[in-house]
Design a protein around this motif. Sequence first.
Motif, mmCIF file in Angstrom:
data_model
loop_
_atom_site.group_PDB
_atom_site.id
_atom_site.type_symbol
_atom_site.label_atom_id
_atom_site.label_comp_id
_atom_site.label_asym_id
_atom_site.label_seq_id
_atom_site.Cartn_x
_atom_site.Cartn_y
_atom_site.Cartn_z
ATOM 1 N N TYR A 76 -8.467 8.710 5.357
ATOM 2 C CA TYR A 76 -7.165 8.089 5.128
ATOM 3 C C TYR A 76 -6.097 8.774 5.986
ATOM 4 C CZ TYR A 76 -9.052 5.654 1.024
ATOM 5 O OH TYR A 76 -9.776 4.842 0.184
ATOM 6 N N THR A 124 -4.599 3.307 5.632
ATOM 7 C CA THR A 124 -3.426 3.619 4.807
ATOM 8 C C THR A 124 -3.635 3.256 3.347
ATOM 9 O OG1 THR A 124 -2.389 1.449 5.151
ATOM 10 C CG2 THR A 124 -1.899 3.181 6.772
ATOM 11 N N ASN A 193 -0.978 8.200 2.194
ATOM 12 C CA ASN A 193 -1.795 7.002 1.980
ATOM 13 C C ASN A 193 -1.766 6.565 0.526
ATOM 14 O OD1 ASN A 193 -3.895 9.461 1.782
ATOM 15 N ND2 ASN A 193 -4.676 7.789 0.508
#
Length: 298
Positions: A76, A124, A193
């Motif tokens: 992420y 994300t 994220n």
Amino acid sequence: MEGSNIMQIRKISTAFLLLMMVAGGLISCDLLVLDEDTEYPTRIPALKLGELESLNQEYHALNDSTLCSTLNEFGYTGYSTVLFGEEGNPCDRQNREVVRIEMSELDTLESAAKKALWKNRDFTGVQDTTALELTAIIPLPGCTQNCGGPDENSVNIEWKLTFAEQVVDSAKVIGTEIIVVMDARGVNRIWGNWYPEFNVPEFINYGYQDVQEGMVGWEIDMRSFTGEEKIYTIKEEDVGTEPEMVHLPIISDTDTELRTCWAVSVRYGAQDFAGWYAFIDIEEGFLVKLVPMGEIIP
């Protein structure tokens, strides 16, 4: 889990669980539990370095190598140093080519940032840009003329946009603010994220009133918090009256574990130490994390 903090609670989680079951009258055949097919808590494993490096290359290729930020251990965009080189943070200005063009038009920054978060949704975790709430936009000045000289100028060459923490079922996911930095060419970094999906308990096995009552009498070793050689016993008046339900990512070297908790404030009252937030799992009833106020704000 935060083993070091949990060990400072003299009444360990097992004892607390038994106390809560008795206090809440939950020892019965009618105890509400998750469906057996639902895995809780959700655990996201850390990637092996080779897998992560390959995924990071895909991430940068998707963005035409315009981003200085890297992926974290779980693939992420959350901040991590795992892929930093010897020079350190690749987004530090001394480690990258800086776009030195003044940015005075702000009208399109938010929409451009949201577009980038959606484009990179596999990294994300942002699956719905309408859920993004912009909470701050801050200029990052730099020079465009005579840089390094005695009469260098200072104008806004970058802007930092901060988006609020993710909300799932009306509860915040702690620590999930997303920061996007933009220059005149577009987005140059994404730190932070969301989590695209994770399991949440269907039922609240441990109500907040039972949790509050069960915390009275806890004994906390103060040495790692204030340096005091003392054991502090929580009194009824120390426990906050309005706990908040939150989702709490517990990040370790091996995985990220997502738990749904009551965030209960506990006052200590010293001038230089206000107290803690205790995070109690709503489905399993144990102390997940004890954090000084100010480090995490539910």
